[in-house]
Design a protein around this motif. Structure first.
Motif, PDB file in Angstrom:
ATOM      1  N   LEU A   1      -2.032   0.257   4.371  1.00 39.45           N
ATOM      2  CA  LEU A   1      -1.566  -1.134   4.266  1.00 39.45           C
ATOM      3  C   LEU A   1      -2.747  -2.087   4.070  1.00 39.45           C
ATOM      4  O   LEU A   1      -2.693  -3.004   3.245  1.00 39.45           O
ATOM      5  N   GLY A   2      -3.814  -1.856   4.839  1.00 36.56           N
ATOM      6  CA  GLY A   2      -5.003  -2.707   4.709  1.00 36.56           C
ATOM      7  C   GLY A   2      -5.512  -2.711   3.267  1.00 36.56           C
ATOM      8  O   GLY A   2      -5.779  -3.769   2.688  1.00 36.56           O
ATOM      9  N   ARG A   3      -5.639  -1.510   2.696  1.00 39.14           N
ATOM     10  CA  ARG A   3      -6.116  -1.423   1.299  1.00 39.14           C
ATOM     11  C   ARG A   3      -5.152  -2.131   0.352  1.00 39.14           C
ATOM     12  O   ARG A   3      -5.569  -2.858  -0.556  1.00 39.14           O
ATOM     13  N   ALA A   4      -3.847  -1.934   0.598  1.00 38.28           N
ATOM     14  CA  ALA A   4      -2.833  -2.510  -0.307  1.00 38.28           C
ATOM     15  C   ALA A   4      -2.886  -4.038  -0.316  1.00 38.28           C
ATOM     16  O   ALA A   4      -2.589  -4.657  -1.335  1.00 38.28           O
ATOM     17  N   VAL A   5      -3.256  -4.644   0.820  1.00 41.01           N
ATOM     18  CA  VAL A   5      -3.282  -6.121   0.853  1.00 41.01           C
ATOM     19  C   VAL A   5      -4.682  -6.677   0.594  1.00 41.01           C
ATOM     20  O   VAL A   5      -4.940  -7.862   0.797  1.00 41.01           O
ATOM     21  N   GLY A   6      -5.602  -5.811   0.151  1.00 42.59           N
ATOM     22  CA  GLY A   6      -6.916  -6.304  -0.304  1.00 42.59           C
ATOM     23  C   GLY A   6      -7.979  -6.391   0.772  1.00 42.59           C
ATOM     24  O   GLY A   6      -8.978  -7.098   0.589  1.00 42.59           O
ATOM     25  N   ILE A   7      -7.799  -5.679   1.886  1.00 45.94           N
ATOM     26  CA  ILE A   7      -8.845  -5.679   2.930  1.00 45.94           C
ATOM     27  C   ILE A   7      -9.831  -4.545   2.626  1.00 45.94           C
ATOM     28  O   ILE A   7      -9.417  -3.422   2.313  1.00 45.94           O
ATOM     29  N   ARG A   8     -11.122  -4.868   2.710  1.00 46.40           N
ATOM     30  CA  ARG A   8     -12.136  -3.813   2.521  1.00 46.40           C
ATOM     31  C   ARG A   8     -12.148  -2.953   3.779  1.00 46.40           C
ATOM     32  O   ARG A   8     -12.427  -3.460   4.869  1.00 46.40           O
ATOM     33  N   MET A   9     -11.812  -1.688   3.647  1.00 49.95           N
ATOM     34  CA  MET A   9     -11.693  -0.834   4.828  1.00 49.95           C
ATOM     35  C   MET A   9     -13.001  -0.084   5.082  1.00 49.95           C
ATOM     36  O   MET A   9     -13.687   0.317   4.139  1.00 49.95           O
ATOM     37  N   GLY A  10     -13.331   0.083   6.363  1.00 47.38           N
ATOM     38  CA  GLY A  10     -14.547   0.801   6.738  1.00 47.38           C
ATOM     39  C   GLY A  10     -14.243   1.862   7.784  1.00 47.38           C
ATOM     40  O   GLY A  10     -13.077   2.109   8.122  1.00 47.38           O
ATOM     41  N   GLU A  11     -15.296   2.476   8.296  1.00 51.02           N
ATOM     42  CA  GLU A  11     -15.127   3.512   9.318  1.00 51.02           C
ATOM     43  C   GLU A  11     -15.789   3.067  10.609  1.00 51.02           C
ATOM     44  O   GLU A  11     -16.887   2.503  10.580  1.00 51.02           O
ATOM     45  N   LEU A  12     -15.143   3.386  11.706  1.00 46.59           N
ATOM     46  CA  LEU A  12     -15.673   2.994  13.013  1.00 46.59           C
ATOM     47  C   LEU A  12     -17.087   3.531  13.223  1.00 46.59           C
ATOM     48  O   LEU A  12     -17.946   2.838  13.771  1.00 46.59           O
TER      49      LEU A  12
END
Ligand code: 5RP
Length: 228
Positions: free
Chosen positions: A59-70
């Motif tokens: 969902l994060g990727r779909a709404v344009g949030i740059r996703m990272g790793e903890l």
């Protein structure tokens, strides 16, 4: 606007440019993720999102949030997540959505763990309404469930479609455990996790810093007495 959305909307206001933000799981947290995505578009803000489940990652990727790793961040500035129950000390039951393991790992690395709920989730004591979700390995799962029952609960293996067991993002099962009540949640959390085969349980003790509660009267913010 429904109550869950009102809580999510309030929480999204706390997201600021440059933050590392934990993205929770479940219907209320998903609304917050969508609102954060909107804020990024409207305000040109940049944040890094850390997922608490495969669903929140997608969902994060779909709404344009740059996703990272903890693992790439020492600390998360703010996590917005839902809960199934909140007691007066801001202890929680989580995991009815099945994402409790990543949610707890993320919460433990978060400066401000912000919980978004409607007022139906407020209880006097934990497990008053909800069962306690416990993630267990598949191997010998009935033996693990019998050991859990010896703690004073009635465990039920969670099933998904077609009566197949529900499988978590980590390939494990979940047993939903009905307790009459849990008087000492901290000690129960340790006793549960000491049982071989248990991966993690849905008691979140001392992890929430703020709880945003939405009711017919509006928004109320409950804060932990001593900050983390
Ligand atoms: C998922 C969770 C959720 O946060 C919890 O189940 C609340 O979900 P919702 O906002 O849909 O009521 O713990 O593992």
């Amino acid at each position: 606007m429904n109550r869950k959305e009102a809580a999510a909307r309030e929480a999204a206001k706390y997201v600021e440019d440059g933050m590392v933000v934990g993205l929770g799981s479940g219907s209320t947290a998903s609304m917050a993720i969508k609102l954060i995505g909107q804020k990024i578009k409207d305000e040109g803000m940049e944040i890094i999102g850390i997922p608490t489940s495969m669903a929140s990652d997608l969902l994060g990727r779909a709404v344009g949030i740059r996703m990272g790793e903890l693992d790439d961040h020492r600390e998360i500035d703010l996590t917005i997540d839902g809960a199934d129950e909140v007691d007066p000390r801001l202890n929680l039951v989580k995991g009815l959505g099945g994402a409790l393991l990543w949610e707890k790992v993320v919460a433990a690395s978060t400066k401000v763990e912000m919980i978004v709920v409607d007022d139906s989730k407020l209880v006097e004591h934990l497990c008053q309404k909800a069962p306690l979700p416990i993630e267990i390995v598949r191997f010998s799962h009935r033996t693990t469930a019998r050991r859990l029952a010896s703690l004073g609960c009635v465990p039920e293996l969670r099933v998904a479609d077609e009566d197949e067991p529900f499988v978590t993002d980590n390939g494990n099962y979940i047993v939903d455990c009905r307790f009459d009540r849990i008087d000492d949640p901290k000690s129960m959390e340790s006793r549960i996790n000491a049982i071989p085969g248990v991966v993690e349980n849905g008691l979140f003790i001392g992890l929430a810093s703020k709880v945003i509660v939405s009711s017919a009267d509006g928004i109320r913010i409950l804060e932990k007495a001593t900050p983390k």
